[in-house]
Motif scaffolding. Structure first.
Motif, PDB file in Angstrom:
ATOM      1  N   LYS A  91       0.810  -1.224   0.000  1.00 12.80           N
ATOM      2  CA  LYS A  91       0.000   0.000   0.000  1.00 12.80           C
ATOM      3  C   LYS A  91       0.842   1.271   0.000  1.00 12.80           C
ATOM      4  O   LYS A  91       0.368   2.335  -0.389  1.00 12.80           O
ATOM      5  CB  LYS A  91      -0.962  -0.010   1.179  1.00 12.80           C
ATOM      6  N   ASP A  92       2.114   1.161   0.442  1.00  8.37           N
ATOM      7  CA  ASP A  92       3.011   2.320   0.459  1.00  8.37           C
ATOM      8  C   ASP A  92       3.869   2.405  -0.808  1.00  8.37           C
ATOM      9  O   ASP A  92       4.750   3.254  -0.897  1.00  8.37           O
ATOM     10  CB  ASP A  92       3.927   2.262   1.683  1.00  8.37           C
ATOM     11  N   GLY A  93       3.635   1.487  -1.757  1.00 10.06           N
ATOM     12  CA  GLY A  93       4.388   1.501  -3.004  1.00 10.06           C
ATOM     13  C   GLY A  93       5.712   0.751  -2.950  1.00 10.06           C
ATOM     14  O   GLY A  93       6.489   0.805  -3.896  1.00 10.06           O
ATOM     15  N   ASN A  94       5.976   0.061  -1.844  1.00 11.57           N
ATOM     16  CA  ASN A  94       7.210  -0.718  -1.725  1.00 11.57           C
ATOM     17  C   ASN A  94       7.025  -2.080  -2.373  1.00 11.57           C
ATOM     18  O   ASN A  94       5.991  -2.715  -2.205  1.00 11.57           O
ATOM     19  CB  ASN A  94       7.592  -0.907  -0.251  1.00 11.57           C
ATOM     20  N   LYS A  95       8.051  -2.545  -3.079  1.00  9.51           N
ATOM     21  CA  LYS A  95       7.989  -3.858  -3.706  1.00  9.51           C
ATOM     22  C   LYS A  95       8.251  -4.925  -2.645  1.00  9.51           C
ATOM     23  O   LYS A  95       9.208  -4.842  -1.888  1.00  9.51           O
ATOM     24  CB  LYS A  95       8.996  -3.990  -4.838  1.00  9.51           C
ATOM     25  N   ARG A  96       7.360  -5.909  -2.569  1.00  9.23           N
ATOM     26  CA  ARG A  96       7.475  -7.025  -1.632  1.00  9.23           C
ATOM     27  C   ARG A  96       7.623  -8.320  -2.428  1.00  9.23           C
ATOM     28  O   ARG A  96       7.046  -8.451  -3.504  1.00  9.23           O
ATOM     29  CB  ARG A  96       6.239  -7.123  -0.733  1.00  9.23           C
ATOM     30  N   TYR A  97       8.366  -9.256  -1.857  1.00 11.24           N
ATOM     31  CA  TYR A  97       8.620 -10.528  -2.529  1.00 11.24           C
ATOM     32  C   TYR A  97       8.118 -11.672  -1.671  1.00 11.24           C
ATOM     33  O   TYR A  97       8.252 -11.651  -0.450  1.00 11.24           O
ATOM     34  CB  TYR A  97      10.127 -10.697  -2.786  1.00 11.24           C
ATOM     35  N   ILE A  98       7.539 -12.671  -2.333  1.00 14.14           N
ATOM     36  CA  ILE A  98       7.010 -13.842  -1.634  1.00 14.14           C
ATOM     37  C   ILE A  98       7.572 -15.095  -2.302  1.00 14.14           C
ATOM     38  O   ILE A  98       7.553 -15.217  -3.527  1.00 14.14           O
ATOM     39  CB  ILE A  98       5.469 -13.888  -1.700  1.00 14.14           C
ATOM     40  N   THR A  99       8.070 -16.000  -1.484  1.00 11.37           N
ATOM     41  CA  THR A  99       8.461 -17.329  -1.947  1.00 11.37           C
ATOM     42  C   THR A  99       7.494 -18.304  -1.296  1.00 11.37           C
ATOM     43  O   THR A  99       7.269 -18.245  -0.083  1.00 11.37           O
ATOM     44  CB  THR A  99       9.907 -17.663  -1.527  1.00 11.37           C
TER      45      THR A  99
END
Length: 107
Positions: free
Chosen positions: A87-95
């Motif tokens: 929501k803050d525009g930060n890229k998040r990664y999920i494995t």
């Protein structure tokens, strides 16, 4: 070589189940696997790894009916990686592991 993952571990929390349009099920669970080894001085070291597991369709339905927090299960699936913007525009990664099969081990 094939992208294949097999895990045996304990479910860390109650499964999160969603029913999508058309009635298709989606299940998300977290599985803890433990590794135990001994240092040269004899000290016991126990490490826990957490794995995010996603299941679709019939596999998700089995999880919904039979899997609860603490249950020991085995899963087989494939390892995937994805990203999204929070929501803050930060890229998040999920494995995560996309489960194809599940085996109920514990009571």
């Amino acid at each position: 070589m094939k992208n294949s993952v097999q895990l045996i571990g304990n479910v860390g929390q109650e499964p999160e189940i969603k029913t999508l349009e058309g009635g298709r099920k989606l299940a998300n669970i977290n599985i803890a696997t433990n590794e135990v080894y001994y240092r040269e001085n004899g000290d016991k070291v126990e490490q826990t790894q957490w794995h995010r597991v996603t299941a679709w369709g019939k596999t998700a339905e089995i999880i919904e009916k039979y899997v609860t927090k603490g249950k020991e299960i085995a899963i087989e699936g494939k390892l995937t990686h994805r990203s999204y913007d929070d929501k803050d525009g930060n890229k998040r990664y999920i494995t995560e592991v996309i489960a194809n099969e599940i085996l109920l081990i514990g009571k």
